[in-house]
Design an enzyme around this catalytic site. Structure first.
Site, PDB file in Angstrom:
ATOM      1  N   ARG A 159       0.822  -1.223   0.000  1.00 20.96           N
ATOM      2  CA  ARG A 159       0.000   0.000   0.000  1.00 20.96           C
ATOM      3  C   ARG A 159       0.851   1.267   0.000  1.00 20.96           C
ATOM      4  NH1 ARG A 159      -2.167  -3.727  -1.056  1.00 20.96           N
ATOM      5  NH2 ARG A 159      -4.049  -4.663  -0.210  1.00 20.96           N
TER       6      ARG A 159
ATOM      7  N   SER B  49     -11.179  -1.581   3.255  1.00 22.71           N
ATOM      8  CA  SER B  49     -10.522  -1.792   4.562  1.00 22.71           C
ATOM      9  C   SER B  49     -10.042  -0.456   5.095  1.00 22.71           C
ATOM     10  CB  SER B  49      -9.317  -2.717   4.411  1.00 22.71           C
ATOM     11  OG  SER B  49      -9.741  -3.970   3.985  1.00 22.71           O
TER      12      SER B  49
ATOM     13  N   GLU C  10      -5.570   3.025   6.120  1.00 22.03           N
ATOM     14  CA  GLU C  10      -5.365   2.898   4.671  1.00 22.03           C
ATOM     15  C   GLU C  10      -6.184   3.973   3.950  1.00 22.03           C
ATOM     16  OE1 GLU C  10      -5.632  -1.120   3.148  1.00 22.03           O
ATOM     17  OE2 GLU C  10      -6.349  -0.379   1.219  1.00 22.03           O
TER      18      GLU C  10
HETATM   19  C1  LIG Z   1     -15.811  -2.319  -1.413  1.00 26.56           C
HETATM   20  C2  LIG Z   1     -14.348  -1.957  -1.528  1.00 26.56           C
HETATM   21  C3  LIG Z   1     -13.401  -2.959  -1.649  1.00 26.56           C
HETATM   22  C4  LIG Z   1     -12.051  -2.630  -1.752  1.00 26.56           C
HETATM   23  N1  LIG Z   1     -11.142  -3.647  -1.882  1.00 26.56           N
HETATM   24  C5  LIG Z   1      -9.834  -3.350  -1.992  1.00 26.56           C
HETATM   25  C6  LIG Z   1      -8.864  -4.392  -2.136  1.00 26.56           C
HETATM   26  O1  LIG Z   1      -9.173  -5.576  -2.179  1.00 26.56           O
HETATM   27  N2  LIG Z   1      -7.558  -4.029  -2.229  1.00 26.56           N
HETATM   28  C7  LIG Z   1      -7.164  -2.721  -2.203  1.00 26.56           C
HETATM   29  O2  LIG Z   1      -5.957  -2.467  -2.312  1.00 26.56           O
HETATM   30  N3  LIG Z   1      -8.059  -1.720  -2.066  1.00 26.56           N
HETATM   31  C8  LIG Z   1      -9.366  -1.998  -1.967  1.00 26.56           C
HETATM   32  N4  LIG Z   1     -10.273  -0.980  -1.829  1.00 26.56           N
HETATM   33  C9  LIG Z   1      -9.802   0.415  -1.748  1.00 26.56           C
HETATM   34  C10 LIG Z   1      -9.737   1.161  -3.099  1.00 26.56           C
HETATM   35  O3  LIG Z   1     -10.699   0.651  -4.012  1.00 26.56           O
HETATM   36  C11 LIG Z   1      -8.347   1.069  -3.734  1.00 26.56           C
HETATM   37  O4  LIG Z   1      -7.360   1.647  -2.900  1.00 26.56           O
HETATM   38  C12 LIG Z   1      -8.295   1.761  -5.105  1.00 26.56           C
HETATM   39  O5  LIG Z   1      -7.083   1.448  -5.726  1.00 26.56           O
HETATM   40  C13 LIG Z   1      -8.440   3.282  -5.023  1.00 26.56           C
HETATM   41  O6  LIG Z   1      -8.618   3.773  -6.350  1.00 26.56           O
HETATM   42  P1  LIG Z   1      -9.481   5.094  -6.620  1.00 26.56           P
HETATM   43  O7  LIG Z   1      -9.401   5.384  -8.068  1.00 26.56           O
HETATM   44  O8  LIG Z   1     -10.841   4.963  -6.056  1.00 26.56           O
HETATM   45  O9  LIG Z   1      -8.638   6.147  -5.815  1.00 26.56           O
HETATM   46  P2  LIG Z   1      -9.188   7.406  -5.002  1.00 26.56           P
HETATM   47  O10 LIG Z   1      -9.881   6.911  -3.781  1.00 26.56           O
HETATM   48  O11 LIG Z   1      -9.897   8.303  -5.911  1.00 26.56           O
HETATM   49  O12 LIG Z   1      -7.815   8.070  -4.576  1.00 26.56           O
HETATM   50  C14 LIG Z   1      -6.926   7.403  -3.692  1.00 26.56           C
HETATM   51  C15 LIG Z   1      -5.644   8.238  -3.618  1.00 26.56           C
HETATM   52  O13 LIG Z   1      -5.004   8.185  -4.893  1.00 26.56           O
HETATM   53  C16 LIG Z   1      -4.769   9.512  -5.380  1.00 26.56           C
HETATM   54  N5  LIG Z   1      -4.932   9.473  -6.841  1.00 26.56           N
HETATM   55  C17 LIG Z   1      -5.986   8.971  -7.536  1.00 26.56           C
HETATM   56  N6  LIG Z   1      -5.777   9.086  -8.859  1.00 26.56           N
HETATM   57  C18 LIG Z   1      -4.557   9.671  -9.007  1.00 26.56           C
HETATM   58  C19 LIG Z   1      -3.773  10.053 -10.136  1.00 26.56           C
HETATM   59  N7  LIG Z   1      -4.189   9.869 -11.399  1.00 26.56           N
HETATM   60  N8  LIG Z   1      -2.552  10.620  -9.918  1.00 26.56           N
HETATM   61  C20 LIG Z   1      -2.110  10.826  -8.641  1.00 26.56           C
HETATM   62  N9  LIG Z   1      -2.821  10.494  -7.536  1.00 26.56           N
HETATM   63  C21 LIG Z   1      -4.022   9.915  -7.719  1.00 26.56           C
HETATM   64  C22 LIG Z   1      -5.812  10.383  -4.697  1.00 26.56           C
HETATM   65  O14 LIG Z   1      -5.371  11.736  -4.598  1.00 26.56           O
HETATM   66  C23 LIG Z   1      -5.929   9.722  -3.323  1.00 26.56           C
HETATM   67  O15 LIG Z   1      -4.926  10.197  -2.447  1.00 26.56           O
HETATM   68  C24 LIG Z   1     -11.644  -1.276  -1.727  1.00 26.56           C
HETATM   69  C25 LIG Z   1     -12.603  -0.265  -1.605  1.00 26.56           C
HETATM   70  C26 LIG Z   1     -13.943  -0.592  -1.514  1.00 26.56           C
HETATM   71  C27 LIG Z   1     -14.962   0.492  -1.407  1.00 26.56           C
END
Ligand SMILES: Cc1cc2nc3c(=O)[nH]c(=O)nc-3n(C[C@H](O)[C@H](O)[C@H](O)COP(=O)(O)OP(=O)(O)OC[C@H]3O[C@@H](n4cnc5c(N)ncnc54)[C@H](O)[C@@H]3O)c2cc1C
Length: 303
Positions: free
Chosen positions: A176, A227, A297
């Site tokens: 992470r 999580s 996280e």
């Molecule tokens: C039901 C559920 C299940 C999940 N299961 C998992 C799992 O199994 N494993 C896991 O690792 N995570 C899991 N997650 C968490 C999440 O989905 C992941 O961390 C995912 O990768 C976040 O992507 P996002 O596009 O939604 O990022 P966001 O939430 O939009 O952003 C996360 C961070 O990334 C930064 N960011 C986003 N895009 C960019 C970019 N283009 N350039 C620079 N910075 C950027 C943002 O500023 C922020 O700080 C889960 C979440 C949910 C709701």
């Protein structure tokens, strides 16, 4: 407010779609968050970089988000510019390389890989994030993570104004973590993943198996951000939160999931304050019972 009006004018000229006062609960999976002064929805890299440059030139604070599945926005919103990558979502497959724009959803990427008979991304099926958010977080599940398949990232270096292509081994990818978290001055534009040829039916079967495991173990019926805490060596957070008797414990509309104690769910009308108070309560109980303070996280976005 005048800086926001200036910014609107610059975005207008650059042809970048933008919305004033959009509720941030519509831009995250927690369904929590007040209005953003301005949300930009660039449709291409040039628009994304224009929005960043405009905010920098205007000294307006800003944040780039993907699908908002790992963030908690404040109840009173964000006083600057939120740049959503949700419209940058092209995916191309060339041989065993999959290239995705930062806003491409992992759902679409894993499906595209499966259709092309490419294996390696199955673990990400069901993670509701984008390519950019997944690289930023080094998202992972079921024994793999982004670092296992990432080849390189094209990113916008805000300080030099240059687009750089960085190989995966220079991205500080561990559990992470990526270098993108370290200073916030590199914005992910797109990424390339190196996959292995595989049997399409086997890949699909593995994806279905993973999705079934998620449905069985995660509270997908409620809004959440996944999580809440990072794993600690020797501890599964869900297990020790459950063993501490916190399953179902709630503050306002935020509750520790009855299905998976590692998740906080929005049971209806939860505020960011509710979630934060619940997080602090869990931290204090874990400190008392296990002698350490768990690390979040989820990323808490400041006002
Ligand atoms: C039901 C559920 C299940 C999940 N299961 C998992 C799992 O199994 N494993 C896991 O690792 N995570 C899991 N997650 C968490 C999440 O989905 C992941 O961390 C995912 O990768 C976040 O992507 P996002 O596009 O939604 O990022 P966001 O939430 O939009 O952003 C996360 C961070 O990334 C930064 N960011 C986003 N895009 C960019 C970019 N283009 N350039 C620079 N910075 C950027 C943002 O500023 C922020 O700080 C889960 C979440 C949910 C709701």
């Amino acid at each position: 407010m005048s800086d926001i009006l200036n910014l609107c004018a610059v975005l207008e000229n650059a042809g970048v779609e933008h919305i004033k006062g959009a509720p941030l609960c519509d831009f995250c999976t927690f369904r929590i968050g007040g209005p953003a002064a301005l949300v930009a929805l660039p449709e291409n890299e040039a628009g994304l970089m224009s929005a960043i440059r405009a905010a920098e030139a205007n000294s307006t604070k800003y944040i780039v988000i993907g699908n908002g599945s790992n963030v908690l926005f404040p109840d009173n919103g964000f006083s600057g510019l939120v740049i959503s990558t949700r419209c940058l979502r092209d995916i191309e497959v060339d041989g065993n390389i999959l290239r995705a724009d930062c806003g491409a959803l992992l759902f679409a990427m894993t499906r595209a890989a499966a259709q092309a008979g490419l294996s390696g991304l199955e673990f990400a099926y069901g993670i509701p994030g984008t390519c950019g958010g997944a690289v930023f977080m080094n998202a992972g599940a079921y024994g793999s993570d982004i670092s296992a398949v990432l080849r390189s990232v094209r990113c916008y270096d805000i300080d030099s104004g240059v687009i750089r292509e960085l190989p995966a081994d220079e991205l500080g990818l561990f559990y992470r973590h990526s270098i993108f978290m370290d200073n916030g001055r590199l914005i992910i534009l797109s990424a390339e993943f190196e996959l292995e040829p595989g049997d399409a039916a086997c890949i699909e079967a593995r994806m279905s198996e993973i999705m079934n495991k998620r449905r069985a173990s995660q509270p997908l019926e409620y809004p959440s951000a996944g999580s809440v805490f990072k794993r600690q060596p020797g501890y599964y957070m869900g297990k020790i939160i459950e063993e501490s008797g916190l399953k179902g414990y709630s503050v306002g509309g935020a509750a520790v999931s009855l299905k998976h104690a590692g998740f906080i769910v929005n049971t209806g009308g939860a505020s960011a304050r509710d979630v934060q108070a619940l997080v602090e309560h869990i931290k204090s109980v874990i400190l008392k019972n296990y002698g350490f303070v768990p690390e979040c996280e989820i990323r808490f976005i400041g006002q």
